[in-house]
Design an enzyme around this catalytic site. Sequence first.
Site, PDB file in Angstrom:
ATOM      1  N   LYS A   1     -48.312 -14.964  15.618  1.00  6.40           N
ATOM      2  CA  LYS A   1     -47.482 -14.092  16.467  1.00  6.40           C
ATOM      3  C   LYS A   1     -47.144 -12.807  15.723  1.00  6.40           C
ATOM      4  CE  LYS A   1     -45.722 -18.056  19.023  1.00  6.40           C
ATOM      5  NZ  LYS A   1     -44.649 -19.063  19.209  1.00  6.40           N
TER       6      LYS A   1
ATOM      7  N   GLN B   1     -38.828 -20.519  16.814  1.00  4.41           N
ATOM      8  CA  GLN B   1     -39.980 -21.420  16.914  1.00  4.41           C
ATOM      9  C   GLN B   1     -39.502 -22.869  17.070  1.00  4.41           C
ATOM     10  OE1 GLN B   1     -43.282 -20.391  17.066  1.00  4.41           O
ATOM     11  NE2 GLN B   1     -43.730 -22.522  17.512  1.00  4.41           N
TER      12      GLN B   1
ATOM     13  N   ASP C   1     -39.078 -15.339  24.908  1.00  9.34           N
ATOM     14  CA  ASP C   1     -39.691 -16.604  25.320  1.00  9.34           C
ATOM     15  C   ASP C   1     -39.307 -16.969  26.755  1.00  9.34           C
ATOM     16  OD1 ASP C   1     -41.442 -17.630  23.431  1.00  9.34           O
ATOM     17  OD2 ASP C   1     -39.835 -18.433  22.163  1.00  9.34           O
TER      18      ASP C   1
END
Length: 294
Positions: free
Chosen positions: A54, A98, A121
């Site tokens: 990422k 994460q 997200d």
Amino acid sequence: MTAALIDGKSIAASIRERIAGDAAAFRQRSGVTPHLAAVLVGDDPASAVYVRNKQRGCEQTGMTGSLHRLSADVSQSQLLELIARLNADPDVHGILVQLPLPRHIDDARILDAVDPLKDVDGFHPTNVGLLSQGRPRFIPCTPHGCQVLLREAGIRTAGAHAVVIGRSDIVGKPMASLLLQKGAGGDATVTVCHSRTRDLAAIVREADIVIAAIGRPHFVTADMIRPGATVIDVGINRLGQVLVGDVEFAEVSKVAGAITPVPGGVGPMTIAMLLGNTLRAARLQTGETLETAG
Ligand code: NDP
């Protein structure tokens, strides 16, 4: 029948190229470089690889990717303090925590603490609510990637029966929500299956579009697939040294009309969508007026 391969890797590459161009134009008009801050707790090797990819994606598209690494025994309040600092930092536009987090930390408490305007997200309840009302701010990256793959492969969702296997907050539920929305990429008739579903194979056999997000290697077999159906495999499972999906690819691809491979299907799309959300977050925070995400 031999299924057409939906090449997520090349579709994602062209989306990233477009994002890089848009990010350069944004930097030029605003003087601001979009910045994604990733938070990684513990030393799960798979999570470390995802976060590194990422970050690398940010750099390759002209954005900043920073990493905040914490040890597995960090306390929940220390993690909340870090989130608060990132929320308050005007140079940070997107925050990504994460998952999975260590067991002593309550995921919901952490995800709820992320500023909804930085929630790239799309997991904050406010953003989940906006998505479910059909006016998304940030669309969760993996289901969004699946939706874009369907569009790019020319698969019509309107009127189609889509069966989503899996009901997680990260993939299954937002996937169902997206396919159900009115308009482009939606208008499907959606069935969601899970571990308590009775006669799952019979339901999947009715599907024009199957989205497999279960986390069990080779769960979806050829006898579950209607000839000509489209199969999107979200699963990432490690079998020894090999990565496999939730779909038994070799056999299913003889029956399906179109199918995504693992690797090289949904995975690269997830990162491309995250980069798109990071640019979107920077544009929102610098006061640009944006169309609804999609
Ligand atoms: P979760 O474990 O959170 O959810 C799995 C879902 O599958 C649950 O709803 C569960 O049902 C259902 N399920 C499990 N076993 C069965 C069964 N035997 N029959 C029917 N349903 C079952 O996983 P995620 O949604 O987070 O991820 C799913 C997969 O996608 C994983 O392989 C993950 O690695 C992968 N993934 C890939 C990404 C990518 O970028 N390509 C991104 C995110 C995830 P129940 O709710 O009843 O327990």
